[in-house]
Design a protein around this motif. Structure first.
Motif, PDB file in Angstrom:
ATOM      1  N   ASP A   1      35.177 -24.486 -19.962  1.00 31.40           N
ATOM      2  CA  ASP A   1      34.346 -23.375 -19.779  1.00 31.40           C
ATOM      3  C   ASP A   1      34.664 -22.933 -18.354  1.00 31.40           C
ATOM      4  O   ASP A   1      34.524 -21.585 -18.392  1.00 31.40           O
ATOM      5  CB  ASP A   1      32.908 -24.212 -19.820  1.00 31.40           C
ATOM      6  CG  ASP A   1      32.412 -24.722 -21.145  1.00 31.40           C
ATOM      7  OD1 ASP A   1      33.191 -24.353 -22.022  1.00 31.40           O
ATOM      8  OD2 ASP A   1      31.596 -25.527 -21.251  1.00 31.40           O
ATOM      9  N   LYS A   2      34.898 -23.683 -17.458  1.00 30.22           N
ATOM     10  CA  LYS A   2      35.090 -23.113 -16.066  1.00 30.22           C
ATOM     11  C   LYS A   2      36.207 -22.051 -16.093  1.00 30.22           C
ATOM     12  O   LYS A   2      36.028 -21.078 -15.591  1.00 30.22           O
ATOM     13  CB  LYS A   2      35.077 -24.164 -14.912  1.00 30.22           C
ATOM     14  CG  LYS A   2      35.366 -23.737 -13.657  1.00 30.22           C
ATOM     15  CD  LYS A   2      35.517 -24.831 -12.748  1.00 30.22           C
ATOM     16  CE  LYS A   2      35.151 -24.420 -11.243  1.00 30.22           C
ATOM     17  NZ  LYS A   2      34.034 -23.745 -10.908  1.00 30.22           N
TER      18      LYS A   2
ATOM     19  N   LYS B   1      35.412 -18.967 -17.485  1.00 32.91           N
ATOM     20  CA  LYS B   1      34.446 -17.936 -16.928  1.00 32.91           C
ATOM     21  C   LYS B   1      35.014 -17.357 -15.608  1.00 32.91           C
ATOM     22  O   LYS B   1      34.691 -16.353 -15.054  1.00 32.91           O
ATOM     23  CB  LYS B   1      33.150 -19.133 -16.246  1.00 32.91           C
ATOM     24  CG  LYS B   1      32.018 -19.558 -17.545  1.00 32.91           C
ATOM     25  CD  LYS B   1      31.238 -20.386 -16.797  1.00 32.91           C
ATOM     26  CE  LYS B   1      30.259 -20.690 -17.970  1.00 32.91           C
ATOM     27  NZ  LYS B   1      29.213 -21.715 -17.336  1.00 32.91           N
ATOM     28  N   GLU B   2      36.100 -18.138 -14.959  1.00 31.78           N
ATOM     29  CA  GLU B   2      36.743 -17.680 -13.893  1.00 31.78           C
ATOM     30  C   GLU B   2      38.045 -17.035 -14.138  1.00 31.78           C
ATOM     31  O   GLU B   2      38.936 -16.903 -13.092  1.00 31.78           O
ATOM     32  CB  GLU B   2      36.748 -18.846 -12.687  1.00 31.78           C
ATOM     33  CG  GLU B   2      35.228 -19.507 -12.579  1.00 31.78           C
ATOM     34  CD  GLU B   2      35.400 -20.497 -11.304  1.00 31.78           C
ATOM     35  OE1 GLU B   2      36.569 -20.597 -10.868  1.00 31.78           O
ATOM     36  OE2 GLU B   2      34.667 -21.081 -11.129  1.00 31.78           O
ATOM     37  N   ASN B   3      38.144 -16.678 -15.336  1.00 37.04           N
ATOM     38  CA  ASN B   3      39.323 -15.699 -15.544  1.00 37.04           C
ATOM     39  C   ASN B   3      40.819 -16.480 -15.304  1.00 37.04           C
ATOM     40  O   ASN B   3      41.630 -15.828 -14.731  1.00 37.04           O
ATOM     41  CB  ASN B   3      39.340 -14.453 -14.910  1.00 37.04           C
ATOM     42  CG  ASN B   3      37.985 -13.953 -15.148  1.00 37.04           C
ATOM     43  OD1 ASN B   3      37.919 -13.454 -16.578  1.00 37.04           O
ATOM     44  ND2 ASN B   3      37.054 -13.189 -14.158  1.00 37.04           N
TER      45      ASN B   3
ATOM     46  N   ASN C   1      32.024 -19.095 -23.876  1.00 33.15           N
ATOM     47  CA  ASN C   1      32.171 -18.118 -22.690  1.00 33.15           C
ATOM     48  C   ASN C   1      33.552 -17.463 -22.661  1.00 33.15           C
ATOM     49  O   ASN C   1      34.218 -17.028 -21.800  1.00 33.15           O
ATOM     50  CB  ASN C   1      32.461 -19.435 -21.375  1.00 33.15           C
ATOM     51  CG  ASN C   1      31.420 -20.030 -21.407  1.00 33.15           C
ATOM     52  OD1 ASN C   1      30.207 -19.773 -20.757  1.00 33.15           O
ATOM     53  ND2 ASN C   1      31.408 -21.610 -21.449  1.00 33.15           N
TER      54      ASN C   1
ATOM     55  N   ASN D   1      36.219 -14.715 -23.173  1.00 36.46           N
ATOM     56  CA  ASN D   1      36.431 -13.389 -22.550  1.00 36.46           C
ATOM     57  C   ASN D   1      37.314 -12.492 -23.103  1.00 36.46           C
ATOM     58  O   ASN D   1      38.579 -12.603 -22.961  1.00 36.46           O
ATOM     59  CB  ASN D   1      36.702 -13.563 -21.155  1.00 36.46           C
ATOM     60  CG  ASN D   1      36.999 -12.425 -20.310  1.00 36.46           C
ATOM     61  OD1 ASN D   1      36.620 -11.140 -20.783  1.00 36.46           O
ATOM     62  ND2 ASN D   1      37.391 -12.496 -18.925  1.00 36.46           N
TER      63      ASN D   1
ATOM     64  N   GLU E   1      30.545  -9.716 -23.519  1.00 35.21           N
ATOM     65  CA  GLU E   1      31.273 -10.620 -22.730  1.00 35.21           C
ATOM     66  C   GLU E   1      32.315 -10.153 -21.947  1.00 35.21           C
ATOM     67  O   GLU E   1      32.504 -10.409 -20.770  1.00 35.21           O
ATOM     68  CB  GLU E   1      31.642 -11.861 -23.501  1.00 35.21           C
ATOM     69  CG  GLU E   1      30.333 -12.564 -23.942  1.00 35.21           C
ATOM     70  CD  GLU E   1      30.992 -13.719 -24.968  1.00 35.21           C
ATOM     71  OE1 GLU E   1      30.337 -14.883 -24.670  1.00 35.21           O
ATOM     72  OE2 GLU E   1      31.703 -13.573 -25.794  1.00 35.21           O
TER      73      GLU E   1
ATOM     74  N   ASP F   1      31.383  -7.741 -19.129  1.00 27.43           N
ATOM     75  CA  ASP F   1      30.825  -8.593 -17.713  1.00 27.43           C
ATOM     76  C   ASP F   1      31.797  -9.132 -16.962  1.00 27.43           C
ATOM     77  O   ASP F   1      31.683  -9.130 -15.771  1.00 27.43           O
ATOM     78  CB  ASP F   1      29.868  -9.811 -18.262  1.00 27.43           C
ATOM     79  CG  ASP F   1      28.649  -9.324 -19.070  1.00 27.43           C
ATOM     80  OD1 ASP F   1      28.316  -8.148 -18.723  1.00 27.43           O
ATOM     81  OD2 ASP F   1      28.077 -10.105 -19.663  1.00 27.43           O
ATOM     82  N   ASP F   2      33.005  -9.410 -17.640  1.00 34.85           N
ATOM     83  CA  ASP F   2      33.950  -9.949 -16.656  1.00 34.85           C
ATOM     84  C   ASP F   2      35.306  -9.150 -16.370  1.00 34.85           C
ATOM     85  O   ASP F   2      36.313  -9.477 -15.851  1.00 34.85           O
ATOM     86  CB  ASP F   2      34.628 -11.441 -17.426  1.00 34.85           C
ATOM     87  CG  ASP F   2      33.842 -12.249 -17.623  1.00 34.85           C
ATOM     88  OD1 ASP F   2      32.889 -12.482 -16.629  1.00 34.85           O
ATOM     89  OD2 ASP F   2      33.511 -13.158 -18.609  1.00 34.85           O
TER      90      ASP F   2
ATOM     91  N   SER G   1      36.229  -8.953 -12.472  1.00 37.74           N
ATOM     92  CA  SER G   1      36.986 -10.226 -11.928  1.00 37.74           C
ATOM     93  C   SER G   1      38.447 -10.063 -12.588  1.00 37.74           C
ATOM     94  O   SER G   1      39.348 -10.574 -11.902  1.00 37.74           O
ATOM     95  CB  SER G   1      36.134 -11.403 -12.520  1.00 37.74           C
ATOM     96  OG  SER G   1      36.154 -11.479 -13.724  1.00 37.74           O
TER      97      SER G   1
END
Length: 697
Positions: free
Chosen positions: A185-186, A189-191, A212, A214, A310, A313-314, A317
């Motif tokens: 998941d992390k 989320k953090e690409n 999550n 992307n 989704e 949103d990312d 980043s």
């Protein structure tokens, strides 16, 4: 403290209490074969229900599952924490057997091949235009195969979700255990994993079902998402359809990533996986199911708009990252690589390379399964709040004798396997049993002659009645105003009887007492074989650990005249032995439903042979009293129509009994207590006649 299944463990609904774990037993390195066999049968039944096919379920020594196209392999580490996930894995793998075309990973002649490029799948890939120059490497075919595994999983899952919605909670348990990893998941989320490489594309595809995800992390992800079209995955009717989609995905990745970038994959053994997996192609074709499958794999939340949101949103980043930096710490990166490797292992089927149970262990489980061994839960308190496990072996076989040696005569395994090194001690014990059996057969012939009258019918003809059939000899009397010219014939026949003989095989019965009990039981079986309308079962009972560290009540069905001939008694009873303590009422309760069902409406007599006080076993209620509990169970027997005869077995067959022994015995069995010589067939026949010979229908 005992960790029993609660309703949060969905398997408890259909396994009931048959498969239950406690923390203490899990500390032991031993394998409880009776539990594994019971679980194998239970999970196998569920797999067969879901798939509609008889699919074998076997074990390996770790906690992973896979299929080779013909059977489902599940792990042996089945405690309460991972049991539901194991069920989910088994169901998923069984579904692959039911719905996946495994011929794709064989050659055109249907044979296994070590090279993916020689498979039917490779031919189909070339027809899709993926290998126009016939120069695709094994690594590239392996990538397509892994994509196919994932797409096929989605297709299969949707089908099972639709046809068997009760399966979902097991699948979610599997997903929670293996794929709902916080580090995944992390990373999403953090690409992390956003380089244009084959490896990073596969990472994101595998995790498309993760909320999550992307879709802007890589150039072609959104296009790949649209091609797979999870929301409409049901459009894929078979494995070929799934392969066509996989080929389209492969083309999209290839358009963004050079072929030589395979060597830049973060998976250092990608090449080895590609070559090695073809060796056991059938197994890897399923993939199996062990890729992350979110609970929404039916596509309810998998629409393109959701993915766009989704991705947007990312987007910032992603654009601010050069793909070579990560916000994860070194420790987190190590955890991520471990989680990714686990996901790939499931896709590639590399978990197959881990050890299975040994040949001996597999043989033991097969023997236990063949014997119909079951784990039964009973309660030792009147409120039914204190469950304990009992073991019931439904069929005595040479396999079960060899597999559970602690229940049988020392050295039995060697005799069965024709081992020339069997000790004299072992031979002596077996010969003593043989002598007891032969004596029982001889005495049984005597008892049988006393029961021969059961084969006869008694007919009473009554004449000169006002109704009935016309007596032709009285027709002439009608002219003399005699209208009583009818007769009636009443035929008396003995009822059919079902007799269950239960022998106390606790240590205190060892020697003469056990041999006398065997002799008497065999005599009853022999006598019944000489008459009509009597079915006889014989069981022995004691306590044993059975390779666990918890003592259990164990009941072994040694003979059933409905299925066995007297030759089974001759061939197998010589291996019977005493074992453990006296479970008495615990054993009776564990088989109560069986003997009532087996009687099939016939009159039922339960005959007990024992020598004294029942003892407690592990997990009994703190206030458990063996005598009182047995009395309660015996009264329950009588209340449901089971008649009881209980023979007290004395060492010398004398008429002397201690007042304590006799008092306890009478308390348990009441007026059905019999203090006779059990090998005196005259006495035995009298007690049996009192139960059934006088009853006619």
């Amino acid at each position: 403290m005992k960790n029993t299944f609660t309703r949060s463990n969905w398997s408890s609904f259909w396994l009931e209490d048959e498969y239950d774990f406690d923390g203490e037993s899990q500390k032991s390195k031993s394998i409880d074969y009776t539990k594994l066999a019971a679980t194998q049968r239970a999970i196998g039944n569920f797999v067969n229900i879901v798939t509609g096919k008889q699919i074998p379920v076997v074990f390996q020594s770790n906690d992973r599952s896979y299929t080779d196209g013909e059977q489902v392999v599940i792990g042996t580490k089945l405690d309460d924490a991972n049991f539901d996930p194991a069920v989910g894995l088994a169901l998923h793998e069984g579904s692959h057997i039911a719905y996946t075309d495994f011929t794709l990973l064989k050659d055109v002649n249907g044979n296994s091949t070590r090279s993916l490029s020689n498979t039917v799948m490779a031919t189909a890939v070339r027809l899709q235009g993926c290998d126009p120059n016939l120069d695709m490497t094994e690594q590239e075919f392996d990538i397509i195969k892994n994509i196919l595994n994932w797409v096929e999983d989605r297709r299969i899952d949707y089908k099972v979700y639709t046809n068997a919605p009760g399966y979902r909670m097991y699948y979610q348990s599997m997903y929670d255990k293996y794929f709902n990893d916080k580090i995944i998941d992390k990373a999403l989320k953090e690409n992390v994993k956003i380089q244009e490489t084959w490896d990073d594309y596969l990472f994101h595809i595998i995790n498309f079902t993760n909320p999550n995800r992307n879709l802007s992390a890589l150039k072609k992800l959104k296009d790949i998402w649209n091609v797979i079209d999870l929301k409409n995955i049901s459009r894929l009717e078979n494995t070929i359809d799934a392969l066509q989609v996989s080929c389209e995905v492969y083309k999209l990745i290839k358009s963004a990533v050079p072929v030589d970038a395979i060597s830049n994959s973060n998976d250092s053994d990608q090449s080895e996986a590609g070559n090695g997996n073809a060796e056991d192609a059938e197994g890897q074709g399923s993939g199996s199911g062990n890729t992350p499958d979110a609970s929404n794999s039916n596509g309810d939340d998998e629409d393109g708009d959701d993915g766009d949101d989704e991705g947007d949103d990312d987007a910032e980043s992603v654009s601010n990252s050069n793909g070579n930096q990560s916000s994860l710490s070194d420790n987190q990166l190590a955890k991520l690589e471990k989680a990714i490797r686990a996901q790939k292992d499931f896709l590639e089927g590399t978990q197959q390379k881990k050890g299975r149970l040994s040949k001996m262990q597999t043989s033991i489980i097969s023997a236990i399964k063949e014997s119909g061994t079951e784990i039964r839960t009973i309660f030792t308190d009147e409120a039914n709040t204190n469950p304990i496990e009992t073991v019931v072996v439904k069929k005595l076989t040479h396999g079960i004798i060899v597999s559970l040696p602690e229940l049988f005569q020392y050295g039995s395994e060697g005799v069965i396997n024709n081992n020339l090194d069997v000790s004299q001690r072992a031979i002596y014990g077996i010969e003593k049993n043989q002598a007891a059996v032969q004596r029982g057969i001889s005495l049984g012939r005597v008892l049988g002659s006393k029961l021969q009258l059961r084969n006869a019918e008694r007919s009473l003809k009554t004449t000169r009645l006002q109704t009935g059939k016309i007596d032709r000899r009285l027709v002439a009397q009608l002219g003399y105003d005699n209208v009583n010219v009818f007769h009636r014939v009443v035929t008396d026949r003995f009822k059919n009887y079902f007799i269950h003989v239960s022998i106390d095989a606790s240590g205190s019965m060892d020697g003469t007492k056990f041999h006398n009990a065997l002799t008497s039981a065999v005599a009853i079986a022999q006598a019944a074989s000489m008459t009509t309308g009597i079915r006889v079962q014989i069981s022995v009972r004691g306590t044993a650990n059975l390779n666990s560290n918890i003592e259990k009540c164990v009941t072994v069905y040694a003979y059933d005249s409905a299925h066995d001939k007297m030759s089974k008694i001759i061939n197998n009873f010589k291996y019977l032995s005493t074992f453990g303590c006296t479970p008495e009422g615990l054993s009776f309760k564990s088989i109560e439903k069986d003997i009532k069902a087996d009687a099939k409406g016939d009159e039922l007599i339960f005959i007990n042979y024992s020598d004294g006080y029942p003892t407690s076993v592990a997990k009994c209620h703190h206030s458990y009293n063996g005598v009182e509990y047995t009395r309660r169970v015996v009264n329950d027997f009588k209340s449901i129509g089971i008649q009881v005869i209980s023979y007290f077995i004395n060492e010398t067959n004398s008429s002397w009994y201690s007042s304590d022994d006799k008092g306890a015995f009478i308390k348990m069995y009441g007026p059905d207590s019999k203090f006779i010589d059990p090998v005196n067939m005259l006495e035995v026949s009298k007690t049996m006649n009192a139960k059934f010979l006088e009853k006619v229908q």
